[in-house]
Design a protein around this motif. Structure first.
Motif, mmCIF file in Angstrom:
data_model
loop_
_atom_site.group_PDB
_atom_site.id
_atom_site.type_symbol
_atom_site.label_atom_id
_atom_site.label_comp_id
_atom_site.label_asym_id
_atom_site.label_seq_id
_atom_site.Cartn_x
_atom_site.Cartn_y
_atom_site.Cartn_z
ATOM 1 N N PRO A 1 -57.876 -62.168 49.401
ATOM 2 C CA PRO A 1 -58.479 -60.967 49.976
ATOM 3 C C PRO A 1 -59.881 -60.920 50.136
ATOM 4 O O PRO A 1 -60.692 -60.338 50.688
ATOM 5 N N ILE B 1 -61.740 -63.607 50.272
ATOM 6 C CA ILE B 1 -62.250 -64.787 50.994
ATOM 7 C C ILE B 1 -62.094 -64.405 52.671
ATOM 8 O O ILE B 1 -60.936 -64.117 52.887
ATOM 9 N N SER B 2 -63.167 -64.451 53.138
ATOM 10 C CA SER B 2 -62.898 -64.319 54.724
ATOM 11 C C SER B 2 -63.524 -65.271 55.364
ATOM 12 O O SER B 2 -64.353 -66.063 54.911
ATOM 13 N N LYS B 3 -63.072 -65.608 56.747
ATOM 14 C CA LYS B 3 -63.464 -66.523 57.724
ATOM 15 C C LYS B 3 -64.449 -65.817 58.686
ATOM 16 O O LYS B 3 -64.077 -65.072 59.295
ATOM 17 N N VAL C 1 -75.171 -51.113 41.808
ATOM 18 C CA VAL C 1 -75.099 -49.608 42.116
ATOM 19 C C VAL C 1 -76.488 -48.970 42.397
ATOM 20 O O VAL C 1 -76.820 -48.066 43.001
ATOM 21 N N LEU D 1 -78.087 -48.868 45.809
ATOM 22 C CA LEU D 1 -77.605 -47.863 46.496
ATOM 23 C C LEU D 1 -78.389 -46.354 46.286
ATOM 24 O O LEU D 1 -78.430 -45.728 47.062
ATOM 25 N N ARG D 2 -78.620 -46.329 44.923
ATOM 26 C CA ARG D 2 -79.327 -44.986 44.687
ATOM 27 C C ARG D 2 -80.570 -44.907 45.199
ATOM 28 O O ARG D 2 -81.524 -44.403 45.665
#
Lengths: 583, 195
Positions: free
Chosen positions: A538, A540-542, A579, A582-583
């Protein structure tokens, strides 16, 4: 009386504890698992996982014989495994109270079938109680212990997913301390050889007759008065669906559904215009009532799957609220093997070998799903080994035959299959996927993990030594995170004649506390060959370009993808999510 | 008082079960009857999951149906769309506007769904950027509590009650982050972003 928000499973555990039960034993299986986990946390009790349900019920029979109230737990398919002792325990009866919690799974949320365990009550001739929610689960388990002793019978408490895993408010009370009843030698009761069993068989009818009499007059059933064209007979969680779907209808909820309290139903039937039955799984109640000559209306309720208030309302022609239509074209979201799962590499290798893979029950069943699609069968606990043996007996020679089985499942019923394979000189390869835990049901221990349910260290079954002791000479061990080694071990095993065992030992990704740093894809080097995609990780994506991408937040750095990439395009990247950014 | 139904929908592992438990305990602490239903086992392995919480004077069924949810809280866009039929006409819809691609999409077998935000916005969705707010609160894992904070604005329970239940339910090491997450979710609504 204190009020707590408890699941049905927690309430069963609490009820057993309040009833003075001292021993709990079971085999994990959704939706039953949390009963024994909760019971093990109660003060002053002993609880254990048995390797399978048959053993669990036998242990329970022994501790009941030894004079302590005992709870035994399993899921519906587990009751098939425990059916052998059950069908005779109705003849022997019990010592101290023996209650068998069996959790059915209508709708098959996590099961291979949706069998209705109520049939076993009639089959084995033991009383069966059906709680409809958490509060009743507690009350019914206490009642079940009393009935077990009063009528000298094991008692089944049947729940379903929506009772087991729903939470509701439950009033709790103190524990009833009970003296151990000393064991007395009584072969006429406990030795079921034919001469004794024939006598107990007749006594069984007499005991069941007394249960029936009690059930008719006990007041344990609930009647809700009302009006309208039909009076509904129901049980379990369906009662609540009926109350919601058909407010104002007269309802009779049966708590004890075997033996069926026919006089109670007849009395209800005389006071309503027509009787209808609402039940999930089988038409167990309807069949029983019809067989007794009670006229039951045909209601178009679906036979398969779970009921809901809406389905009940629709079947009775009641108003259902309008609802939005489902959106088309949403991709399904099947469950998947976690990032870092040790099973992934094994299935990758098996697919490359074009093996016929007989599978079993556990997380690794997901190896049947695309893109791995490397598992051919899944029937029941332990079936993988017997089926592999049978498949090779049938002469399957063009492709290697490999069984895969998890550690807990191997202990459950793989051992006997392996003994058969060895004894009969079969020619299959058995891969024991030892991820150090019973993972699918929520990380329980088993005889291979070295820890008990009570949290103590214990022996670890040595699978290679066991396999050798069973007569298998070709036994190897492999690290599933080393893909080339895994594949060559598998190839060597299937090429060698005779049975072989490979123990694949790699910790469950959910157990591993420390993870390596995540990997990323070097786009320059990635050729969009999609080999890594076919691992089904999950993380790894194409991408639309066809190239691979790795989600650094999901990647646990197991490096299985690194090993399948011929172009060295999967590289170390550094820490995952920042993180601070994002702060 | 009639029964109120809240559905928390997401992907296995996102914390819907814990969020549902907190909500159910708040309702119980407020003196109401409560039922909660969830699915364990297979579904937790990254599958599509939902938790149903129902509370009121007397609650019968632990499950809900199409058109049965007064509040739908979705932890992810695709699951928001999948559960949309559960929402009552006029019900409140909270959506965490992130996508967790299911395996068939990740491996390129199916196209990623498009235009879901617009569809959901058309159904009156309030988007709460729970992942960003959770990180602001100090723990990326507290997105579930951010979303609880958002839906809490329409449930009528005292804020103090929520804080007490959260304190009793989460590990003490993450308590401050979770309380901040709850407050940030609430504020996101109070600023007028919630209907």
């Amino acid at each position: 009386m204190a009020r707590s928000l408890l699941s049905g499973n927690e309430a069963v555990a609490r009820g057993a504890w309040e009833a003075g039960a001292l021993v709990g034993v079971g085999y994990p299986g959704t939706p039953s698992t949390e009963v024994l986990e909760a019971f093990a946390c109660m003060p002053g009790v002993y609880a254990e996982w048995a390797p399978n349900e048959k053993v669990a019920l036998e242990v329970a029979a022994g501790s009941s014989l030894g004079g302590v109230r005992t709870l035994v737990t399993m899921k519906h398919v587990g009751l098939n495994v425990a059916a052998d002792p059950l069908l005779t325990l109705s003849h022997t009866g019990v010592g101290a109270g023996l209650v068998l919690l069996v959790a059915d799974d209508p709708g098959m949320h996590s099961s291979q079938n949706e069998q209705d365990s109520r049939n076993y009550a009639a089959f084995a001739k033991v009383p069966l109680l059906e709680p409809s929610d958490s509060a009743e689960a507690l009350a019914h388990v206490r009642l079940a212990f009393d009935l077990s002793e009063r009528f000298d019978l094991p008692v089944i408490l049947r729940s379903t997913t929506r009772v087991a895993h729903s939470k509701g408010l439950v009033g709790t009370e103190d524990r009833e301390e009970r003296e151990r009843v000393p064991y007395e030698k009584r072969p006429e009761k406990w030795v079921m050889m034919p001469g004794n069993a024939r006598v107990r068989r007749l006594e069984l009818d007499e005991r069941i007759g007394r249960v029936r009499e009690w059930a008719e007059g006990s007041g344990v059933h609930t009647e809700v008065p009302g009006g309208g064209p039909v009076g509904v007979v129901t049980s379990g969680v369906c009662y609540h669906h009926v109350r919601e779907a058909l407010p104002g209808a007269p309802v009779l909820k049966l708590s004890l559904t075997w033996p069926l309290p026919l006089a109670v139903v007849r009395d209800f039937a005389e006071r309503v215009r027509r009787v209808a039955v609402v039940e999930e799984a089988d038409d167990f109640l309807a069949r029983g009532l019809r067989a007794a000559g009670i006229d039951v209306a045909d209601v178009p309720l679906p036979a398969a799957g779970e009921l809901t208030p809406r389905k009940v309302a629709a079947a009775f022609g009641a108003t259902v609220v309008p609802a939005r239509a489902a959106l088309d074209d949403l991709p399904p979201r099947p469950p998947l093997m976690c990032p870092g799962c040790p099973h992934r590499g094994v299935f990758h290798a098996l697919r490359r070998m074009r093996a016929v893979v007989t599978g079993d029950i556990g997380c690794y069943t997901l190896g049947a799903l695309p893109p791995l699609a490397a598992m051919d069968t899944c029937v029941c606990m332990g079936a993988s080994i017997g089926m592999a043996h049978g498949l090779s007996l049938a002469g399957e020679a063009s492709r290697p035959v490999v069984a895969v089985i998890g550690d807990s499942t191997f202990a459950h019923s793989g051992v006997t299959g392996l003994m058969d394979l060895s004894y009969n000189r079969g020619n299959a390869t058995v891969v024991v996927l030892d991820n150090r835990v019973t993972a699918m049901t929520g990380q329980q221990d088993n005889p291979l993990t070295g820890r008990t349910l009570m949290g103590e260290s214990t022996v670890e079954v040595d699978v290679p030594a066991l396999a050798r002791a069973l007569g298998i000479a070709d036994v190897t061990r492999v690290d599933p995170f080393d893909l080339p080694a895994t594949e060559s071990a598998l190839r060597a095993a299937v090429e060698s004649p005779g049975p072989s065992v490979i123990v694949v030992k790699g910790e469950c990704a959910l157990l591993a506390r420390e993870h390596a740093e995540p990997f990323g894809v070097d786009e320059e080097l990635c050729t969009a060959c999609a080999v890594c995609i076919r691992l089904g990780c999950p993380a790894i994506s194409k991408e639309s370009s066809g190239k691979a991408a790795i989600d650094a937040e999901l990647c646990v750095g197991c490096a299985q993808c690194v090993q399948v990439c011929k172009y060295e395009a999967i590289v170390a990247t550094g820490p995952a999510c920042d993180v601070g950014e994002l702060r | 008082m009639s029964v109120t139904t809240v559905v928390l929908a997401g992907v296995g592992g996102q914390g819907t079960i814990l969020a549902g438990d907190v909500l159910a305990k708040v309702a119980a602490a407020a003196g109401l009857d409560v039922k909660l239903s969830e699915v364990h086992g297979m579904a937790q392995r990254g599958g599509s999951v939902d938790t149903v919480v129902r509370f009121g004077e007397e609650v019968f069924s632990p499950v809900t149906d199409a058109g049965g949810a007064d509040h739908l809280v979705a932890f992810e866009l695709i699951e928001a769309a999948r559960r949309l039929p559960l929402l009552k006409p006029g019900g409140r819809l909270f959506v965490n506007p992130r996508t967790i691609e299911p395996l068939p999409v990740l491996i390129g077998e199916l196209p990623p769904p498009e235009g879901l935000e617009a569809v959901l916005a058309g159904e009156g969705a309030v988007f709460i950027d729970a992942d960003v707010l959770a990180c602001q609160a100090g723990s990326p894992k507290s997105a579930n509590i951010v979303l609880l904070g958002a839906v809490s604005t329409g449930l009528g329970f005292a804020e103090e009650l929520w804080r007490e239940v959260i304190a009793a339910r989460v590990p003490s090491s993450t308590l401050q982050a979770n309380l901040r997450a709850f407050a940030l979710g609430r504020e996101a609504c109070m600023r007028g972003e919630c209907a």
